[in-house]
Design a protein around this motif. Structure first.
Motif, PDB file in Angstrom:
ATOM      1  N   ASP A   8       0.834  -1.207   0.000  1.00  0.00           N
ATOM      2  CA  ASP A   8       0.000   0.000   0.000  1.00  0.00           C
ATOM      3  C   ASP A   8       0.868   1.256   0.000  1.00  0.00           C
ATOM      4  O   ASP A   8       0.535   2.252  -0.651  1.00  0.00           O
ATOM      5  CB  ASP A   8      -0.937   0.013   1.210  1.00  0.00           C
ATOM      6  CG  ASP A   8      -2.047  -1.020   1.100  1.00  0.00           C
ATOM      7  OD1 ASP A   8      -2.312  -1.519  -0.019  1.00  0.00           O
ATOM      8  OD2 ASP A   8      -2.650  -1.340   2.146  1.00  0.00           O
ATOM      9  N   LYS A  11       2.083   1.848  -3.427  1.00  0.00           N
ATOM     10  CA  LYS A  11       0.983   2.358  -4.232  1.00  0.00           C
ATOM     11  C   LYS A  11       0.775   3.855  -3.986  1.00  0.00           C
ATOM     12  O   LYS A  11       0.600   4.639  -4.925  1.00  0.00           O
ATOM     13  CB  LYS A  11      -0.296   1.596  -3.898  1.00  0.00           C
ATOM     14  CG  LYS A  11      -1.475   1.970  -4.740  1.00  0.00           C
ATOM     15  CD  LYS A  11      -2.681   1.108  -4.405  1.00  0.00           C
ATOM     16  CE  LYS A  11      -3.846   1.437  -5.304  1.00  0.00           C
ATOM     17  NZ  LYS A  11      -4.983   0.535  -5.093  1.00  0.00           N
ATOM     18  N   LYS A  12       0.826   4.270  -2.722  1.00  0.00           N
ATOM     19  CA  LYS A  12       0.645   5.684  -2.382  1.00  0.00           C
ATOM     20  C   LYS A  12       1.777   6.540  -2.935  1.00  0.00           C
ATOM     21  O   LYS A  12       1.558   7.652  -3.413  1.00  0.00           O
ATOM     22  CB  LYS A  12       0.538   5.856  -0.871  1.00  0.00           C
ATOM     23  CG  LYS A  12      -0.779   5.366  -0.314  1.00  0.00           C
ATOM     24  CD  LYS A  12      -0.838   5.529   1.179  1.00  0.00           C
ATOM     25  CE  LYS A  12      -2.131   4.941   1.723  1.00  0.00           C
ATOM     26  NZ  LYS A  12      -2.199   5.028   3.182  1.00  0.00           N
ATOM     27  N   ALA A  14       3.547   5.866  -5.583  1.00  0.00           N
ATOM     28  CA  ALA A  14       3.338   5.924  -7.033  1.00  0.00           C
ATOM     29  C   ALA A  14       2.296   6.982  -7.384  1.00  0.00           C
ATOM     30  O   ALA A  14       2.502   7.779  -8.308  1.00  0.00           O
ATOM     31  CB  ALA A  14       2.917   4.553  -7.554  1.00  0.00           C
ATOM     32  N   GLN A  15       1.203   6.998  -6.645  1.00  0.00           N
ATOM     33  CA  GLN A  15       0.161   7.993  -6.899  1.00  0.00           C
ATOM     34  C   GLN A  15       0.689   9.405  -6.667  1.00  0.00           C
ATOM     35  O   GLN A  15       0.445  10.303  -7.474  1.00  0.00           O
ATOM     36  CB  GLN A  15      -1.052   7.725  -6.006  1.00  0.00           C
ATOM     37  CG  GLN A  15      -1.811   6.482  -6.383  1.00  0.00           C
ATOM     38  CD  GLN A  15      -2.886   6.119  -5.373  1.00  0.00           C
ATOM     39  OE1 GLN A  15      -2.893   6.589  -4.233  1.00  0.00           O
ATOM     40  NE2 GLN A  15      -3.802   5.252  -5.796  1.00  0.00           N
ATOM     41  N   ARG A  16       1.400   9.591  -5.576  1.00  0.00           N
ATOM     42  CA  ARG A  16       1.941  10.917  -5.245  1.00  0.00           C
ATOM     43  C   ARG A  16       2.931  11.400  -6.300  1.00  0.00           C
ATOM     44  O   ARG A  16       2.955  12.584  -6.649  1.00  0.00           O
ATOM     45  CB  ARG A  16       2.610  10.871  -3.871  1.00  0.00           C
ATOM     46  CG  ARG A  16       3.103  12.236  -3.402  1.00  0.00           C
ATOM     47  CD  ARG A  16       3.849  12.164  -2.098  1.00  0.00           C
ATOM     48  NE  ARG A  16       5.135  11.529  -2.347  1.00  0.00           N
ATOM     49  CZ  ARG A  16       5.786  10.769  -1.471  1.00  0.00           C
ATOM     50  NH1 ARG A  16       5.280  10.529  -0.288  1.00  0.00           N
ATOM     51  NH2 ARG A  16       6.938  10.237  -1.778  1.00  0.00           N
ATOM     52  N   GLY A  18       3.062  10.355  -9.438  1.00  0.00           N
ATOM     53  CA  GLY A  18       2.530  10.275 -10.792  1.00  0.00           C
ATOM     54  C   GLY A  18       3.213   9.211 -11.634  1.00  0.00           C
ATOM     55  O   GLY A  18       3.381   9.371 -12.841  1.00  0.00           O
ATOM     56  N   LYS A  19       3.625   8.126 -10.995  1.00  0.00           N
ATOM     57  CA  LYS A  19       4.310   7.026 -11.676  1.00  0.00           C
ATOM     58  C   LYS A  19       3.550   5.738 -11.425  1.00  0.00           C
ATOM     59  O   LYS A  19       2.684   5.673 -10.564  1.00  0.00           O
ATOM     60  CB  LYS A  19       5.741   6.886 -11.158  1.00  0.00           C
ATOM     61  CG  LYS A  19       6.608   8.092 -11.433  1.00  0.00           C
ATOM     62  CD  LYS A  19       8.000   7.866 -10.931  1.00  0.00           C
ATOM     63  CE  LYS A  19       8.884   9.081 -11.256  1.00  0.00           C
ATOM     64  NZ  LYS A  19      10.257   8.862 -10.832  1.00  0.00           N
ATOM     65  N   SER A  20       3.918   4.706 -12.160  1.00  0.00           N
ATOM     66  CA  SER A  20       3.296   3.407 -11.934  1.00  0.00           C
ATOM     67  C   SER A  20       3.972   2.727 -10.738  1.00  0.00           C
ATOM     68  O   SER A  20       5.104   3.068 -10.367  1.00  0.00           O
ATOM     69  CB  SER A  20       3.439   2.518 -13.170  1.00  0.00           C
ATOM     70  OG  SER A  20       4.786   2.131 -13.354  1.00  0.00           O
ATOM     71  N   GLU A  21       3.273   1.776 -10.171  1.00  0.00           N
ATOM     72  CA  GLU A  21       3.846   1.020  -9.057  1.00  0.00           C
ATOM     73  C   GLU A  21       5.097   0.273  -9.497  1.00  0.00           C
ATOM     74  O   GLU A  21       6.065   0.190  -8.743  1.00  0.00           O
ATOM     75  CB  GLU A  21       2.821   0.042  -8.489  1.00  0.00           C
ATOM     76  CG  GLU A  21       1.682   0.742  -7.765  1.00  0.00           C
ATOM     77  CD  GLU A  21       0.638  -0.226  -7.270  1.00  0.00           C
ATOM     78  OE1 GLU A  21       1.006  -1.248  -6.659  1.00  0.00           O
ATOM     79  OE2 GLU A  21      -0.558   0.045  -7.507  1.00  0.00           O
TER      80      GLU A  21
END
Length: 71
Positions: A8, A11-12, A14-16, A18-21
């Motif tokens: 998780d 994942k967070k 990556a979201q922050r 702007g990239k993929s996991e």
């Protein structure tokens, strides 16, 4: 921190960012390898993950978060 929580966290991140996991895991794997190959700190890696053992990003996060929590 359990492995699910480590996933998780990736994942967070990556979201922050702007990239993929998978991009984040790849960057982490490179950074882990650099640290692992550092002869001056190798004894710490061996004591945390086992002699000559390279951890996955999830294992790295899990083990280090447990170390931080103990302090």
């Amino acid at each position: 921190m359990k492995e699910r929580a480590a996933k998780d966290a990736i994942k967070k991140i990556a979201q922050r960012e702007g990239k993929s996991e998978s991009e984040i895991r790849e960057e982490m794997e490179k950074a882990i390898l650099v640290g692992f190959l550092n002869k001056e700190t190798r004894y710490k890696w061996d004591s945390l993950f086992g002699i000559g053992r390279l951890p996955s990003p999830e294992e790295f996060i899990t083990v280090l978060s447990m170390q931080v929590a103990r302090r």
